[in-house]
Design a protein around this motif. Sequence first.
Motif, mmCIF file in Angstrom:
data_model
loop_
_atom_site.group_PDB
_atom_site.id
_atom_site.type_symbol
_atom_site.label_atom_id
_atom_site.label_comp_id
_atom_site.label_asym_id
_atom_site.label_seq_id
_atom_site.Cartn_x
_atom_site.Cartn_y
_atom_site.Cartn_z
ATOM 1 N N ILE A 272 0.855 -1.203 0.000
ATOM 2 C CA ILE A 272 0.000 0.000 0.000
ATOM 3 C C ILE A 272 0.887 1.248 0.000
ATOM 4 C CG2 ILE A 272 -1.631 1.364 1.385
ATOM 5 C CD1 ILE A 272 -2.994 -1.000 0.048
ATOM 6 N N ALA A 273 1.927 1.216 0.854
ATOM 7 C CA ALA A 273 2.856 2.355 0.920
ATOM 8 C C ALA A 273 3.499 2.582 -0.454
ATOM 9 C CB ALA A 273 3.917 2.100 1.984
ATOM 10 N N GLN A 274 3.830 1.473 -1.133
ATOM 11 C CA GLN A 274 4.437 1.568 -2.472
ATOM 12 C C GLN A 274 3.449 2.208 -3.460
ATOM 13 O OE1 GLN A 274 7.728 0.655 -3.303
ATOM 14 N NE2 GLN A 274 7.167 1.812 -5.142
ATOM 15 N N ALA A 275 2.172 1.827 -3.358
ATOM 16 C CA ALA A 275 1.154 2.403 -4.260
ATOM 17 C C ALA A 275 1.065 3.913 -4.059
ATOM 18 C CB ALA A 275 -0.204 1.749 -3.999
ATOM 19 N N LEU A 276 1.082 4.350 -2.794
ATOM 20 C CA LEU A 276 1.003 5.790 -2.496
ATOM 21 C C LEU A 276 2.244 6.515 -2.997
ATOM 22 C CD1 LEU A 276 -0.565 5.444 1.051
ATOM 23 C CD2 LEU A 276 -1.643 6.535 -0.926
ATOM 24 N N LEU A 277 3.399 5.860 -2.838
ATOM 25 C CA LEU A 277 4.658 6.450 -3.307
ATOM 26 C C LEU A 277 4.665 6.559 -4.836
ATOM 27 C CD1 LEU A 277 7.449 7.395 -2.201
ATOM 28 C CD2 LEU A 277 8.296 5.089 -2.689
#
Length: 292
Positions: A272-277
Motif C-alpha cells: 500500500i505504501a508503495q502504491a502511495l509512493l
Amino acid sequence: MNTQLREIKTIIEPTHVVEGAGVRLRRSLGGEKLNYLDPFLLFDHFGSPHAEDYQAGFPMHPHRGIETVTYMLNGEVQHRDTLGNAGSIGAGDVQWMTAGGGILHEEMPQVRPEGNGGFQLWVNLPAKLKMVQPRYQDIPSRKIPEVTTKDGARIRVIAGNVGGTEGAVTGIAANPTYLDVFIPPGGSFTHSVPQGHTAFAYVFEGKAGFVENENGEHRWVTQPALVVWEDGDVVRIETRDKGVRLLLISAKPLGEPIARYGPFVMNTKDEIAQALLDLKQGTFIWQDQAVS
Ligand code: FE2
C-alpha cells in the motif's frame, strides 16, 4: 446425490454513504457492517432520479490490485482511463475493469430524465495477479444472454453459467458468477453454487422468500438488502404475490491477507505504501512501471 440448501448467514441493510465528488450511494459491502466477503471487497448500489445526488461523479482516481464491475440499470455513465479507453455505459451494459498494477479513471454519471442507477462491485485479485497489466471489458446489453427457466425466472447471465448458457464476461481471475435474476409473482429460482464458494444476493426490487430447508421453510427479504448465504450446494428463492429482482453473485474465496486503503487493495501494508509512493512520484500507472 444429496444436495444441501444454503441457509441465510446474515442480512445486511445498506448504509447511505457519499463517495467520489459527492455521489449518494447505498453500501452493503466494504463499509462498516461487513468489510470483506472474500473475494468481494465492496458492493455499492447507486440510484437516484435527482441530478444533485449523482452529477458530481467520480473524477480521475486510481485503482490497484482489484477488478471493478459496473452494471447499469438506467441512465448513463461516461468514462475514460489511462489505457486510452473512453466511452459510455448505459442501461443494461457492464464494464468489467481489471485495475491490476495501476490505472487511473474517471466515471461521470450524465444528467438524464430517467436519473441514474446501477451497481459497482469490487472483486479482489489473487496476489500473483495484483500487478498484472490492466484490462478493460465493455459489454453492451445486447451481448448479455438471457435465460428463462421452466419455473418462470428470467436471468441475465453477466458471468457464470445457467443451464448451459455461458455468461458474457469470461477470463476473470476469481471466475465469478454474476446474475441479474427476475422472478415473477408465484415463481421460483434454484441455482447450484459449489461448496466452499462465497455467495450473496442483493435484492433491489420487490421481495422474495429465501428457502432454507427441504420443508420449504423460508425467510422473507424485502429490497434493498444484501443476503449472505452459508455454505452448501444450492440456493433457492421463491416469490408469492410480488415479484423480485435481485443479483446473485458468487465466487471461490482467495484466502489471502488483505491490506486495503481506499482504491488500493493489496496483501501487505508495504505494498500500500508503495502504491502511495508510486502515485506521488508519477510512476503509478502500469505502462510507466513496464518501462522503468
Ligand atoms: Fe473507480
